[in-house]
Design an enzyme around this catalytic site. Sequence first.
Site, PDB file in Angstrom:
ATOM      1  N   HIS A  85       0.811  -1.223   0.000  1.00  0.00           N
ATOM      2  CA  HIS A  85       0.000   0.000   0.000  1.00  0.00           C
ATOM      3  C   HIS A  85       0.844   1.272   0.000  1.00  0.00           C
ATOM      4  O   HIS A  85       0.319   2.357  -0.239  1.00  0.00           O
ATOM      5  CB  HIS A  85      -1.007  -0.007   1.166  1.00  0.00           C
ATOM      6  CG  HIS A  85      -0.427   0.410   2.472  1.00  0.00           C
ATOM      7  ND1 HIS A  85      -0.065  -0.482   3.452  1.00  0.00           N
ATOM      8  CD2 HIS A  85      -0.146   1.637   2.981  1.00  0.00           C
ATOM      9  CE1 HIS A  85       0.396   0.183   4.499  1.00  0.00           C
ATOM     10  NE2 HIS A  85       0.371   1.465   4.235  1.00  0.00           N
ATOM     11  N   ASP A 133      -0.641  -7.418   1.620  1.00  0.00           N
ATOM     12  CA  ASP A 133       0.004  -6.098   1.602  1.00  0.00           C
ATOM     13  C   ASP A 133       1.525  -6.255   1.725  1.00  0.00           C
ATOM     14  O   ASP A 133       2.119  -5.879   2.736  1.00  0.00           O
ATOM     15  CB  ASP A 133      -0.573  -5.272   2.770  1.00  0.00           C
ATOM     16  CG  ASP A 133      -0.165  -3.819   2.704  1.00  0.00           C
ATOM     17  OD1 ASP A 133       0.327  -3.390   1.647  1.00  0.00           O
ATOM     18  OD2 ASP A 133      -0.327  -3.107   3.727  1.00  0.00           O
ATOM     19  N   SER A 227       4.319   2.045   8.238  1.00  0.00           N
ATOM     20  CA  SER A 227       4.016   0.949   7.312  1.00  0.00           C
ATOM     21  C   SER A 227       5.243   0.493   6.545  1.00  0.00           C
ATOM     22  O   SER A 227       6.115   1.297   6.217  1.00  0.00           O
ATOM     23  CB  SER A 227       2.990   1.416   6.287  1.00  0.00           C
ATOM     24  OG  SER A 227       1.742   1.425   6.884  1.00  0.00           O
ATOM     25  N   GLY A 228       5.253  -0.794   6.234  1.00  0.00           N
ATOM     26  CA  GLY A 228       6.371  -1.355   5.466  1.00  0.00           C
ATOM     27  C   GLY A 228       7.540  -1.718   6.346  1.00  0.00           C
ATOM     28  O   GLY A 228       8.423  -2.468   5.949  1.00  0.00           O
TER      29      GLY A 228
HETATM   30  N1  ARG Z   1      -0.936   2.086   7.158  1.00  0.00           N
HETATM   31  C1  ARG Z   1      -0.195   3.047   7.845  1.00  0.00           C
HETATM   32  C2  ARG Z   1       0.907   3.657   7.008  1.00  0.00           C
HETATM   33  O1  ARG Z   1       0.734   3.796   5.835  1.00  0.00           O
HETATM   34  C3  ARG Z   1       0.267   2.715   9.196  1.00  0.00           C
HETATM   35  C4  ARG Z   1       0.323   1.300   9.619  1.00  0.00           C
HETATM   36  C5  ARG Z   1       0.265   1.159  11.064  1.00  0.00           C
HETATM   37  N2  ARG Z   1      -0.897   1.860  11.491  1.00  0.00           N
HETATM   38  C6  ARG Z   1      -1.462   1.764  12.665  1.00  0.00           C
HETATM   39  N3  ARG Z   1      -2.462   2.478  12.906  1.00  0.00           N
HETATM   40  N4  ARG Z   1      -0.960   0.997  13.555  1.00  0.00           N
HETATM   41  O2  ARG Z   1       1.920   4.056   7.483  1.00  0.00           O
END
Ligand code: ARG
Length: 334
Positions: A85, A133, A227-228
């Site tokens: 993503h 993902d 993320s990642g």
């Molecule tokens: N999807 C988010 C990003 O693009 C964060 C992932 C972790 N998020 C969370 N709320 N724990 O960085």
Amino acid sequence: MILLCTLILLALCGPAHGICGKTCGLRPMGATFGSSRVVGGTDVMPGFGAWAGIASICCFWKPPIAVHICGGTLVSAKWLLTAAHCFNNITVPLNEWAIVLGATSLGQSNVEVRRIKRVIIHEKYDIELVHNDVALLELDRPVRCSSSIQTACLPGPSVKVSELKNCYVAGWGDRIVKSSGRDVLQQAKVQVVDNKICNSSEWLRGYIYDFHVCAGQGGIGTCQGDSGGPLVCQDNSGGFFWQIGVTSWGVGCARPKRPAVSSSTQYYYNWIWSKIGMKPAPAVTPAPVPAYTSAPLQTVPPSPMQPCPFPREKLLQFFNLLKDILRFLKQKMF
Ligand code: ARG
């Protein structure tokens, strides 16, 4: 002083140097100061192998300015593992992005930077459901491993991931980081939540599958921009770490009973290595110094009994390390 000497010794006689991919799993270690970003976390100290596999994926990087998008981890000399993503709605052309390795602070300039040659998104990545993902980035040039850059270990089918303890997450958090030397990598110790509990009605009710790992809730955990990046757990035999997850999503950040969700690296193990087209590196092997310890697989341990010559390259590394430590101490004092 003892710490400093240990650090110096580690930097000079430490783990695999040269082209990455000979060993993996350097342990994350760092001093504990301050907090922010990774919610409930602490600063990672620079320069001596802290979270050595971690990278920042930046869509703009010209120190001291870094526009950080996602985290990632080096899994071989030329490949970075991250979340699919991270590449939704790309506006900046991919050839302008930078992969920043060996950094703790994103503003620092003594880092390795690579460009993205190719992005492989999981074929079954579902943008709406955020399933599968995971993505792999091929780098334009291989990376040389050093005291601050090593590869992460991914658990194969034989690793009993559910029995691992001492798990951590790390990341640079915020989406846009204007670097002024304060954008320090954050790490936090998290509890892994069993998938059954995580998927139950009071928790993430029905959103959790076999390809997920839940970890970090109730005040501690990842947040936007993490993320990642990696979720790692210490191997039961000692000090090296397995990367068991790739940070994927969450409901808010660090809320109670709303753990952050990662893609399971064990689940995607075959996918990852089939795309890279090579065999994984063995984990780091036993060394009696505190930072690097035992591993289930081969290779000669970097034992302190072995002669440790100090050629030019090592001395240069040593002075860079000293520079990092001094800069870090200076930041902490003022
Ligand atoms: N999807 C988010 C990003 O693009 C964060 C992932 C972790 N998020 C969370 N709320 N724990 O960085």
